[in-house]
Design a protein around this motif. Sequence first.
Motif, PDB file in Angstrom:
ATOM      1  N   MET A 117       0.819  -1.204   0.000  1.00  0.00           N
ATOM      2  CA  MET A 117       0.000   0.000   0.000  1.00  0.00           C
ATOM      3  C   MET A 117       0.861   1.266   0.000  1.00  0.00           C
ATOM      4  O   MET A 117       0.534   2.226  -0.669  1.00  0.00           O
ATOM      5  CB  MET A 117      -0.906  -0.064   1.241  1.00  0.00           C
ATOM      6  N   LEU A 118       1.945   1.227   0.773  1.00  0.00           N
ATOM      7  CA  LEU A 118       2.825   2.383   0.855  1.00  0.00           C
ATOM      8  C   LEU A 118       3.480   2.676  -0.492  1.00  0.00           C
ATOM      9  O   LEU A 118       3.694   3.835  -0.846  1.00  0.00           O
ATOM     10  CB  LEU A 118       3.882   2.135   1.941  1.00  0.00           C
ATOM     11  N   TRP A 119       3.753   1.619  -1.271  1.00  0.00           N
ATOM     12  CA  TRP A 119       4.371   1.805  -2.576  1.00  0.00           C
ATOM     13  C   TRP A 119       3.416   2.525  -3.529  1.00  0.00           C
ATOM     14  O   TRP A 119       3.847   3.338  -4.354  1.00  0.00           O
ATOM     15  CB  TRP A 119       4.782   0.461  -3.177  1.00  0.00           C
TER      16      TRP A 119
ATOM     17  N   VAL B  56       5.022  10.504  -6.627  1.00  0.00           N
ATOM     18  CA  VAL B  56       6.077  10.704  -7.633  1.00  0.00           C
ATOM     19  C   VAL B  56       5.454  11.016  -8.987  1.00  0.00           C
ATOM     20  O   VAL B  56       5.899  11.931  -9.705  1.00  0.00           O
ATOM     21  CB  VAL B  56       7.001   9.475  -7.710  1.00  0.00           C
ATOM     22  N   LEU B  57       4.402  10.290  -9.359  1.00  0.00           N
ATOM     23  CA  LEU B  57       3.728  10.529 -10.636  1.00  0.00           C
ATOM     24  C   LEU B  57       3.107  11.928 -10.676  1.00  0.00           C
ATOM     25  O   LEU B  57       3.241  12.646 -11.682  1.00  0.00           O
ATOM     26  CB  LEU B  57       2.654   9.460 -10.878  1.00  0.00           C
ATOM     27  N   LEU B  58       2.471  12.329  -9.591  1.00  0.00           N
ATOM     28  CA  LEU B  58       1.887  13.679  -9.513  1.00  0.00           C
ATOM     29  C   LEU B  58       2.980  14.743  -9.619  1.00  0.00           C
ATOM     30  O   LEU B  58       2.819  15.751 -10.326  1.00  0.00           O
ATOM     31  CB  LEU B  58       1.100  13.833  -8.210  1.00  0.00           C
TER      32      LEU B  58
END
Length: 91
Positions: free
Chosen positions: A1-3, A10-12
């Motif tokens: 879940m943390l990933w 990171v994507l945002l």
Amino acid sequence: MLWWISGGIVLLALIVLVGVVLSVMGRMRAFDNAARALQARLVDGQRRVEPRVAALQQTVETMLPQLEAMQAQAAERAGGRGSALAELENS
């Protein structure tokens, strides 16, 4: 879940970074267009002024001997007055 959360952040961040880069590139393009227009105006102005400056320089060079002669005459007159004044004081 943390990933998943980390990957989403990171994507945002990458999407925001791409948006900022595109915005900056658009502004740089506008700045480049303005700089080119100003450079063209500067070159045009210089092309228009150069003949006038050359003519003015020619006029100054033509007048220079006459001005030097007038300066010499003024110096002679001032020198003549100074010596006449000295003669009056001595008498």
